[in-house]
Write a protein that holds these residues in place. Sequence first.
Motif, mmCIF file in Angstrom:
data_model
loop_
_atom_site.group_PDB
_atom_site.id
_atom_site.type_symbol
_atom_site.label_atom_id
_atom_site.label_comp_id
_atom_site.label_asym_id
_atom_site.label_seq_id
_atom_site.Cartn_x
_atom_site.Cartn_y
_atom_site.Cartn_z
ATOM 1 N N ASP A 56 25.681 17.596 1.573
ATOM 2 C CA ASP A 56 26.994 17.926 1.910
ATOM 3 C C ASP A 56 27.019 15.965 0.385
ATOM 4 O OD1 ASP A 56 26.201 15.213 2.364
ATOM 5 O OD2 ASP A 56 28.068 15.371 4.306
ATOM 6 N N GLY A 57 26.283 15.698 -0.096
ATOM 7 C CA GLY A 57 25.839 14.906 -1.232
ATOM 8 C C GLY A 57 26.384 13.622 -0.975
ATOM 9 N N GLN A 58 26.597 12.818 0.679
ATOM 10 C CA GLN A 58 26.775 11.782 0.968
ATOM 11 C C GLN A 58 24.851 11.540 1.808
ATOM 12 O OE1 GLN A 58 29.363 11.853 3.926
ATOM 13 N NE2 GLN A 58 31.060 12.277 2.759
ATOM 14 N N THR A 59 25.389 10.270 1.363
ATOM 15 C CA THR A 59 24.447 9.246 2.046
ATOM 16 C C THR A 59 23.912 9.740 3.797
ATOM 17 O OG1 THR A 59 23.961 8.161 0.475
ATOM 18 C CG2 THR A 59 22.943 7.584 1.986
ATOM 19 N N TRP A 60 23.195 10.215 4.341
ATOM 20 C CA TRP A 60 22.791 10.163 5.789
ATOM 21 C C TRP A 60 22.029 8.949 5.804
ATOM 22 C CZ3 TRP A 60 21.969 15.653 7.755
ATOM 23 C CH2 TRP A 60 23.505 16.419 7.798
ATOM 24 N N THR A 66 0.710 -0.551 0.174
ATOM 25 C CA THR A 66 0.154 -0.273 -0.227
ATOM 26 C C THR A 66 0.755 1.261 -0.211
ATOM 27 O OG1 THR A 66 0.011 -0.258 2.850
ATOM 28 C CG2 THR A 66 -1.828 -1.055 1.677
ATOM 29 N N ARG A 67 2.237 0.858 0.256
ATOM 30 C CA ARG A 67 2.814 2.854 0.353
ATOM 31 C C ARG A 67 3.984 2.028 -0.241
ATOM 32 N NH1 ARG A 67 0.958 7.125 3.792
ATOM 33 N NH2 ARG A 67 -1.046 6.075 5.171
ATOM 34 N N GLY A 68 4.528 1.435 -1.054
ATOM 35 C CA GLY A 68 5.558 0.901 -2.175
ATOM 36 C C GLY A 68 6.863 0.663 -1.050
ATOM 37 N N ALA A 69 7.556 1.662 -1.877
ATOM 38 C CA ALA A 69 8.666 1.316 -1.597
ATOM 39 C C ALA A 69 9.750 1.832 -0.838
ATOM 40 C CB ALA A 69 10.526 1.106 -3.101
ATOM 41 N N GLU A 70 10.446 1.982 -0.209
ATOM 42 C CA GLU A 70 11.254 2.596 0.579
ATOM 43 C C GLU A 70 11.519 3.812 0.053
ATOM 44 O OE1 GLU A 70 14.775 1.066 3.191
ATOM 45 O OE2 GLU A 70 13.416 -0.085 4.140
ATOM 46 N N TYR A 71 11.217 5.166 0.776
ATOM 47 C CA TYR A 71 12.037 6.283 0.324
ATOM 48 C C TYR A 71 12.278 7.407 1.363
ATOM 49 C CZ TYR A 71 12.007 11.002 -1.997
ATOM 50 O OH TYR A 71 12.117 12.621 -2.002
ATOM 51 N N SER A 72 13.065 7.993 0.497
ATOM 52 C CA SER A 72 14.027 8.838 2.140
ATOM 53 C C SER A 72 13.584 10.358 1.568
ATOM 54 C CB SER A 72 15.555 8.386 2.354
ATOM 55 O OG SER A 72 15.091 7.212 3.123
ATOM 56 N N ARG A 73 13.892 11.138 2.327
ATOM 57 C CA ARG A 73 13.421 12.448 1.759
ATOM 58 C C ARG A 73 14.689 12.718 2.222
ATOM 59 N NH1 ARG A 73 9.345 16.396 4.948
ATOM 60 N NH2 ARG A 73 9.369 17.396 3.643
ATOM 61 N N PRO A 74 15.249 14.183 1.155
ATOM 62 C CA PRO A 74 16.926 14.398 1.471
ATOM 63 C C PRO A 74 17.095 15.205 2.712
ATOM 64 C CG PRO A 74 15.800 15.360 -0.714
ATOM 65 C CD PRO A 74 14.385 14.647 -0.231
ATOM 66 N N ALA A 75 18.041 15.759 3.417
ATOM 67 C CA ALA A 75 17.867 16.104 4.466
ATOM 68 C C ALA A 75 17.450 17.191 4.845
ATOM 69 C CB ALA A 75 19.468 16.433 5.250
ATOM 70 N N ALA A 79 20.786 8.141 12.255
ATOM 71 C CA ALA A 79 22.044 8.454 13.390
ATOM 72 C C ALA A 79 22.505 10.249 13.299
ATOM 73 C CB ALA A 79 23.221 7.851 13.779
ATOM 74 N N ARG A 80 22.721 10.339 11.814
ATOM 75 C CA ARG A 80 23.388 11.468 11.658
ATOM 76 C C ARG A 80 22.669 12.834 11.458
ATOM 77 N NH1 ARG A 80 27.411 12.133 6.905
ATOM 78 N NH2 ARG A 80 28.373 14.414 6.849
ATOM 79 N N LEU A 81 21.418 12.732 10.381
ATOM 80 C CA LEU A 81 20.272 13.200 10.901
ATOM 81 C C LEU A 81 20.104 13.542 12.323
ATOM 82 C CD1 LEU A 81 18.081 15.171 8.652
ATOM 83 C CD2 LEU A 81 16.285 12.442 9.933
ATOM 84 N N LEU A 82 19.471 12.973 13.182
ATOM 85 C CA LEU A 82 19.812 13.370 14.361
ATOM 86 C C LEU A 82 20.702 13.724 15.173
ATOM 87 C CD1 LEU A 82 17.875 9.901 15.516
ATOM 88 C CD2 LEU A 82 16.934 12.183 15.813
ATOM 89 N N ARG A 83 22.016 13.585 14.812
ATOM 90 C CA ARG A 83 22.865 14.697 14.909
ATOM 91 C C ARG A 83 22.449 16.064 14.371
ATOM 92 N NH1 ARG A 83 26.161 11.047 18.316
ATOM 93 N NH2 ARG A 83 26.457 9.057 17.172
ATOM 94 N N ALA A 84 22.234 16.312 12.802
ATOM 95 C CA ALA A 84 22.371 17.441 12.709
ATOM 96 C C ALA A 84 21.096 18.360 13.246
ATOM 97 C CB ALA A 84 22.253 16.929 11.021
ATOM 98 N N LEU A 85 20.136 17.364 13.332
ATOM 99 C CA LEU A 85 19.163 18.494 13.400
ATOM 100 C C LEU A 85 19.313 19.016 15.355
ATOM 101 C CD1 LEU A 85 15.956 15.745 12.477
ATOM 102 C CD2 LEU A 85 16.412 18.059 11.639
ATOM 103 N N SER A 86 19.895 18.079 15.846
ATOM 104 C CA SER A 86 20.095 18.468 17.578
ATOM 105 C C SER A 86 20.644 19.224 17.513
ATOM 106 C CB SER A 86 20.696 17.207 18.471
ATOM 107 O OG SER A 86 21.267 17.879 19.072
ATOM 108 N N ASP A 87 21.326 19.504 16.910
ATOM 109 C CA ASP A 87 22.648 20.442 16.347
ATOM 110 C C ASP A 87 22.499 21.320 15.872
ATOM 111 O OD1 ASP A 87 24.929 19.428 16.556
ATOM 112 O OD2 ASP A 87 26.212 19.439 14.775
#
Length: 490
Positions: free
Chosen positions: A244-248, A201-210, A251-259
């Motif tokens: 930065d063009g890397q895949t986040w 119903t929701r389809g394949a995994e998709y991650s939004r850009p950070a 964990a990396r996203l949470l650290r960036a948001l918190s920072d």
Amino acid sequence: MARKLYIKTYGCQMNVYDSARMADVLAPLGYAKTDSPDDADMVILNTCHIREKAAEKVFSELGHWRKRKEAGADLTIAVAGCVAQAEGEEILNRAPFVDMVVGPQAYHRLPELLARAQRKRDAGREGNPQKNTTQKGPMQKGPMQKGPMQKGLGVLDTAFPPESKFDHLPEALANPPGPVGFLAIQEGCDKFCTFCVVPYTRGAEYSRPAAAIIAEAERLLESGASEIALLGQNVNAYHGEGPDGQTWSLARLLRALSDRFDGKYPGLRWRYTTSHPREMDADLIAVHGDLPSLMPFLHLPVQAGSDAVLKAMNRGHDADLFHRIVADLRAKRPDIALSSDFIVGFPGESDKDFEATMALVRAVGFAQAYSFKYSARPGTPAALLPNQVSEAVKDARLQALLALLREQQLAFNAGMQGRVLDVLIDRVGHKQNRPGQMLGRSPYMQSVVLEHPGLEIGMRVAVQITAGYLTSLAGNVVGTPILPLNREAA
Ligand code: 5AD
Ligand code: SF4
């Protein structure tokens, strides 16, 4: 004049998020949200397909709205969410008075759909005046059942478009988020647990850009949120493109948001849901120790304690991995409260298998949990397994599991007595004889009941807990309630 939009949301928090986005998409067309169904000019049923009788519940709810239309109301009826995705055309066949069926990947096209539905309705009325909804026609007679019947005039969009719906949703928040901001960072699932409809119903995994997530977090905070829940069907499988063009990773996203935001918004707290044990890597576990603003709470569905059942479920982990994750999490954040999902009576589950689930629960100790009887979902592999478990056995196992989980939940809540907790007021109390009562949430996601003058939704209060019950805590406000700065500005 503003038209009134009533949205009824079923199921998970992703649906809560989607409902808010649908309201945002429709706001520029003059639709204002209403909490009262009787005022509605348009109703959206945002449905859930995860467990049994989902579609039946939707059809029965639709019966109510059909009566409103039959009585002459100029009402637009839309079915959205996972039942819309799964049943599609069938909804228009069985309930021809429905104007729109819209799948979870098509919400950004609602305005276009609305226009199409309107055109179709107008054309239908001109060509067939007897079909006018205020006159006696097939709609009045046709029961909602399968079989040949009057074709409706509704429109359907359940396509999985190649572009992401997130790129097309409006940036502006037409409806302020309230103290808890829901933020979808990931959608869909590639795990294909054999019992589950979500990958279909929701389809394949998709991650939004950070960058898009950071921008949306900022909008939520500016609009007054002081807790942000990062959402995804498989949220810890997040692998979005970083600035930065890397895949986040998550964990990396949470650290960036918190920072970026913790300093600017004192007291801000974060959580994320729903996670999969397979994706709980060491870095994400470490974040629970490193970031004080990450709430000490994790919903981590395990489903079962028997390795044979976990294998048949295609979970991709065993009980041992779950135990190791819990031990590692507790090493980093000793007070972390754990929540989970359980399914009892999966096909082939023996008494011994079920006992392994009970043993896992006893060994881990959960602060809260959701337990379900297995229900065969059409189209999923487990529905075809031969050794289905009887309803009576499922019932007995569910009762036994619930009793154990209740005991643990009560013990966890009772253990809070005497502690001072940071509580975010997020709801008005429902006891009619106690008008001043407000409800909030602790960092461990417990409901806290407060009776104290001057409390408002959005306030942060320090609460000394006086008692812990099965589903709530009671306590006294100590110190001054704070309305966060972002709320005052909002
Ligand atoms: N039967 C029972 N429970 C299910 N869930 C998902 N699919 C089914 C099913 N077919 C439960 C799982 C999941 C939660 C959201 O719903 O426990 O984690
Ligand atoms: Fe369903 Fe399994 Fe995906 Fe969770 S991980 S959404 S249970 S298929």
